[in-house]
Design a protein around this motif. Sequence first.
Motif, PDB file in Angstrom:
ATOM      1  N   LEU A  14       0.834  -1.206   0.000  1.00  0.00           N
ATOM      2  CA  LEU A  14       0.000   0.000   0.000  1.00  0.00           C
ATOM      3  C   LEU A  14       0.865   1.251   0.000  1.00  0.00           C
ATOM      4  N   PHE A  15       1.883   1.237   0.859  1.00  0.00           N
ATOM      5  CA  PHE A  15       2.736   2.428   0.938  1.00  0.00           C
ATOM      6  C   PHE A  15       3.543   2.618  -0.338  1.00  0.00           C
ATOM      7  N   ASN A  16       3.928   1.497  -0.977  1.00  0.00           N
ATOM      8  CA  ASN A  16       4.686   1.624  -2.218  1.00  0.00           C
ATOM      9  C   ASN A  16       3.822   2.133  -3.358  1.00  0.00           C
ATOM     10  N   SER A  17       2.502   2.025  -3.213  1.00  0.00           N
ATOM     11  CA  SER A  17       1.667   2.477  -4.320  1.00  0.00           C
ATOM     12  C   SER A  17       1.293   3.944  -4.215  1.00  0.00           C
ATOM     13  N   ILE A  18       1.793   4.660  -3.209  1.00  0.00           N
ATOM     14  CA  ILE A  18       1.502   6.096  -3.189  1.00  0.00           C
ATOM     15  C   ILE A  18       2.804   6.875  -3.363  1.00  0.00           C
ATOM     16  N   PRO A  19       2.712   8.015  -4.026  1.00  0.00           N
ATOM     17  CA  PRO A  19       3.917   8.808  -4.244  1.00  0.00           C
ATOM     18  C   PRO A  19       4.468   9.349  -2.921  1.00  0.00           C
ATOM     19  N   ASN A  20       5.779   9.369  -2.798  1.00  0.00           N
ATOM     20  CA  ASN A  20       6.402   9.885  -1.590  1.00  0.00           C
ATOM     21  C   ASN A  20       7.309  11.042  -1.985  1.00  0.00           C
ATOM     22  N   LEU A  21       7.174  12.164  -1.302  1.00  0.00           N
ATOM     23  CA  LEU A  21       7.939  13.338  -1.686  1.00  0.00           C
ATOM     24  C   LEU A  21       9.385  13.261  -1.220  1.00  0.00           C
ATOM     25  N   GLU A  22       9.621  12.469  -0.160  1.00  0.00           N
ATOM     26  CA  GLU A  22      10.953  12.507   0.436  1.00  0.00           C
ATOM     27  C   GLU A  22      11.952  11.606  -0.275  1.00  0.00           C
ATOM     28  N   THR A  23      11.524  10.408  -0.681  1.00  0.00           N
ATOM     29  CA  THR A  23      12.473   9.550  -1.369  1.00  0.00           C
ATOM     30  C   THR A  23      12.169   9.589  -2.854  1.00  0.00           C
ATOM     31  N   SER A  24      13.212   9.471  -3.675  1.00  0.00           N
ATOM     32  CA  SER A  24      12.946   9.538  -5.104  1.00  0.00           C
ATOM     33  C   SER A  24      12.846   8.125  -5.670  1.00  0.00           C
ATOM     34  N   VAL A  25      11.687   7.820  -6.198  1.00  0.00           N
ATOM     35  CA  VAL A  25      11.505   6.547  -6.899  1.00  0.00           C
ATOM     36  C   VAL A  25      11.069   6.860  -8.309  1.00  0.00           C
ATOM     37  N   LYS A  26      11.593   6.125  -9.256  1.00  0.00           N
ATOM     38  CA  LYS A  26      11.258   6.423 -10.649  1.00  0.00           C
ATOM     39  C   LYS A  26       9.804   6.077 -10.930  1.00  0.00           C
ATOM     40  N   ARG A  27       9.386   4.905 -10.427  1.00  0.00           N
ATOM     41  CA  ARG A  27       8.032   4.469 -10.709  1.00  0.00           C
ATOM     42  C   ARG A  27       7.367   4.054  -9.406  1.00  0.00           C
ATOM     43  N   LEU A  28       6.051   4.222  -9.362  1.00  0.00           N
ATOM     44  CA  LEU A  28       5.316   3.685  -8.225  1.00  0.00           C
ATOM     45  C   LEU A  28       5.279   2.178  -8.370  1.00  0.00           C
ATOM     46  N   LYS A  29       5.158   1.501  -7.228  1.00  0.00           N
ATOM     47  CA  LYS A  29       5.167   0.049  -7.305  1.00  0.00           C
ATOM     48  C   LYS A  29       3.822  -0.482  -6.806  1.00  0.00           C
ATOM     49  N   PRO A  30       2.852  -0.598  -7.713  1.00  0.00           N
ATOM     50  CA  PRO A  30       1.536  -1.082  -7.267  1.00  0.00           C
ATOM     51  C   PRO A  30       1.594  -2.568  -6.924  1.00  0.00           C
ATOM     52  N   ILE A  31       0.619  -3.015  -6.117  1.00  0.00           N
ATOM     53  CA  ILE A  31       0.547  -4.435  -5.788  1.00  0.00           C
ATOM     54  C   ILE A  31      -0.041  -5.156  -6.989  1.00  0.00           C
ATOM     55  N   PRO A  32       0.634  -6.176  -7.510  1.00  0.00           N
ATOM     56  CA  PRO A  32       0.094  -6.865  -8.680  1.00  0.00           C
ATOM     57  C   PRO A  32      -1.155  -7.676  -8.324  1.00  0.00           C
ATOM     58  N   GLY A  33      -2.000  -7.899  -9.311  1.00  0.00           N
ATOM     59  CA  GLY A  33      -3.155  -8.776  -9.103  1.00  0.00           C
ATOM     60  C   GLY A  33      -4.350  -8.075  -8.484  1.00  0.00           C
ATOM     61  N   LEU A  34      -5.368  -8.864  -8.201  1.00  0.00           N
ATOM     62  CA  LEU A  34      -6.608  -8.342  -7.648  1.00  0.00           C
ATOM     63  C   LEU A  34      -6.921  -9.036  -6.331  1.00  0.00           C
ATOM     64  N   MET A  35      -7.834  -8.435  -5.586  1.00  0.00           N
ATOM     65  CA  MET A  35      -8.256  -9.070  -4.355  1.00  0.00           C
ATOM     66  C   MET A  35      -8.971 -10.377  -4.685  1.00  0.00           C
ATOM     67  N   PRO A  36      -8.849 -11.398  -3.817  1.00  0.00           N
ATOM     68  CA  PRO A  36      -9.499 -12.672  -4.139  1.00  0.00           C
ATOM     69  C   PRO A  36     -11.016 -12.521  -4.180  1.00  0.00           C
ATOM     70  N   ASP A  37     -11.646 -13.383  -4.950  1.00  0.00           N
ATOM     71  CA  ASP A  37     -13.100 -13.413  -5.034  1.00  0.00           C
ATOM     72  C   ASP A  37     -13.678 -13.793  -3.667  1.00  0.00           C
ATOM     73  N   PRO A  38     -14.472 -12.925  -3.052  1.00  0.00           N
ATOM     74  CA  PRO A  38     -14.957 -13.216  -1.693  1.00  0.00           C
ATOM     75  C   PRO A  38     -15.951 -14.374  -1.632  1.00  0.00           C
ATOM     76  N   THR A  39     -16.323 -14.918  -2.811  1.00  0.00           N
ATOM     77  CA  THR A  39     -17.178 -16.104  -2.766  1.00  0.00           C
ATOM     78  C   THR A  39     -16.329 -17.372  -2.741  1.00  0.00           C
ATOM     79  N   LYS A  40     -15.041 -17.239  -3.071  1.00  0.00           N
ATOM     80  CA  LYS A  40     -14.164 -18.425  -3.130  1.00  0.00           C
ATOM     81  C   LYS A  40     -12.869 -18.122  -2.395  1.00  0.00           C
ATOM     82  N   LEU A  41     -12.918 -18.002  -1.098  1.00  0.00           N
ATOM     83  CA  LEU A  41     -11.699 -17.712  -0.344  1.00  0.00           C
ATOM     84  C   LEU A  41     -10.981 -19.017  -0.015  1.00  0.00           C
ATOM     85  N   SER A  42      -9.651 -18.962  -0.028  1.00  0.00           N
ATOM     86  CA  SER A  42      -8.854 -20.170   0.204  1.00  0.00           C
ATOM     87  C   SER A  42      -8.716 -20.434   1.709  1.00  0.00           C
TER      88      SER A  42
END
Lengths: 314, 329
Positions: free
Chosen positions: B260-288
Motif C-alpha cells: 500500500l505504501f509503495n503504491s503512493i507517491p512519496n515526496l521525500e524519497t525519489s523513486v522512478k516508478r510507483l510500485k503497485p501491488i500486482p493482481g486483484l483481491m481474491p473473489d470473496p465467494t471463493k476464499l482459500s
Amino acid sequence: MYIYIVKRLLFLIPTILGIILIIFAVMNVTPGDPGRAILGVSARQDEVDALNHQLGYDLPFLQKYVNYIKNIVTKGDFGISYFTKQSVFDEIWPRFVLTIKLALCGILLSTLIGVPMGIYAAVKQYSLYDTIPSLIAFFIASIPGFVLGMVLLYVFSLKLNILPSYGAKTIRHLIMPVFAISISAAAQNMRFTKSSMLESVRQDYVRTARAKGLPESTVIWKHALKNALLPVVTQIGLNLGLLICGAVVIEKLFSLPGIGGLIVDRISFKDEPVIIAGTILIAVCFTIVMLIVDLVYAYIDPRIRAKYSRTSTK
Amino acid sequence: MGQIANDVILDIKDLTVIYKTDLETVRAVNNISLSIGRGKTLGLVGETGAGKTTTALSIMRLLPTTTGRILNGTIYFDGQNLLDFNDHSMQSTRGRLISMVFQDPMTSLNPVYTVADQIGETIKHHNTALSKGEVSAKVDETLSMVGILPSRKNEYPHQFSGGMKQRVVIAMALCCEPALLIADEPTTALDVTIQAQVLAMMRDLRNRLGTSMLMITHDLGIVAQTCDDVAVMYAGEIIESGSVEDIFTGERHHPYTIGLFNSIPNLETSVKRLKPIPGLMPDPTKLSNGCFFAPRCESCLDICRESSPPVTSGGFHRIKCHLCGYDGR
C-alpha cells in the motif's frame, strides 16, 4: 408558477384550432355524406344533395372551418347536429358529465386499490403480501375490461339480481361500470407503484434516513414514498386521459350514454358538429389532466419546481 | 464483559458477516476484531471491496435485510452488545449515539425535502421534548457549525454543491452530538481542495465535541492527518493494526501494508516508478484456506497457501502474517 399555468392554458388555443382543422380535413377526404346516411341507400341523389346543401355540408372545407370557429368565438355556438337537429352542446354536455363522472370514479377507485397495494408489496417484497397480490394483478391486468364487465353483469345482474344492468340513473347504475374500468387500471397502478417503490427504497437517502434512527414507517412513508410517486402520478394521469375518451366499450356494454359512444355512433353519419365538439371537449380535458399532472410533479419535486419558475420568469 | 475498559467506546470481537443469495455466499467480513478508544479516531484502510463498509453497516445494523447476515461475533458499544438490541433500541441509538456519514453526498440527501427538514427531523426524533422553535434554533446552530449560512436552510439539496452537501450530511450526523461517528469515505466523492476543507472541519468538530470516530478510507494521507490508530483490511480480514506511528514509521509490516505504501507517491524519497501491488483481491465467494493475500504476496511461503496465519502482536501493534509476525521469524 402562475405564469407557467397561464402559458399552458393559452397553448390550448392552437391545439384546439389544430384539432378542428384535422377533423374537418379527415371528414373531407373520407367517403360518404350525412345526406345519404340520413336518407338511406334508396333515396334519390338529388334529395341527398338537397339535404347536404341544407345542412351546409357541401361548402368547401376551409370555409366550413372558418365558419365553425367564427360561430364558437362570437356566439359560443357549437352548431346543430346534422342528424338530430338539436343543439350540439345540449346533446353532448350531459353525456360528457356522465363520462367524466365514470372516469373520475374509476381513477379514484383504481388509485385507492392499486397504490397502497403496490407500496405494501414493495415493502414486504418476496413475502406473501407481495407474491399473491402481484400474481392477481398480473392476471387481472391481462383481462380486457369488457370481459370483466360481462362477468360482473352475469353475476350481479343476471344471477344475483342486485345491480341494474343498464342505464345511468342512480349511483347504483355506476357501480359495475366503475369497477369494470378501474380493476385493470388498479392492477397497472399496483405494478407501477411497486416497481417505483422498490427502486426508491434502495436509494442512498433511504439508508441515510434509517441511519438517522427514524422508525421504519417514517422511512417508508416519508422518505421513500414521495420520491416513488412521480412515475405513479404520470401513470394515473395517463389512465384518466384514456378513461375519458376510451371507456367506449364499457359504456356500450352497460348501455351508458357517454361521450365516447356518441362520437363513435355519429362518425357513420358524418355528423361533423357533434364529432368536433366532442373531440374538443376530450382534448381540453386531456390537456387539463396533463397540466394537473405537471403541477403535482412540481409540488412533489423541488427540482422540477425550480425548472418551471426559471422558464416562467424568462 | 469485564475486560472492556471504560475508555473503549466500541469493541468488535470476532465479527463475521456474509451476504447470502440463492446463487452464492459472499464472505465479506471474516472474523475481525477492533476497538476504538473514547475520543480516539480509528482509520479503517483497505481497497474497494475489502469489507470496510460492511463492517460499518454491521455496527449500524443496517446491512441489507434480505442478504446480509452477521454469523458470529459481538459489537460492544459503550459496554452493550449492539447485536442484542431490538429494532426499537437500535433506532434510538442510530443518529443519537452512533451516526454515520456516507460516501456519496450527492445521493445521500433526500432530494424532495429541504435541508432544514432533514436535519430537524433527526433532532426532533431524538429529542421529542423540543418545541418547533428550539428544533429550528438547533438546526441553525448545527449548520453554522459546519460552515453553512443558516439562511440557506430552507433550500433543497440540489441547490448545494457537492462539498456543501457533504457538510450538510456531516451536520446531520453531528446534530445530536453522537459518541461515535462512522465516516465512510467521507471525502472520496469530493475534489481535492474541498476534501482538505471537509477533513479539517471534521477534525475540528471531533476535537470540539469529543466524538470518537471510525474513519473508513482508502487514502493513507487522510489516515495520517486524522487518525490515532489504524486497522488495515484485506479481503474481509484485518491484516495489520496499530497506532499511526506503528503503521507509518514502525519496522515490521504486513507485506500488503508495505505494498500500500509503495503504491503512493512519496515526496521525500525519489523513486522512478510507483510500485503497485500486482493482481486483484481474491473473489470473496471463493476464499482459500491459506492466507488470503498469498497469491499476490512477493514473499509468499509454502505455509501461506496452506494455513491461515496467526495474529501476533508486539505491544499494541498486531500483524496477521506467517513471515512478518512477532513470533520470531
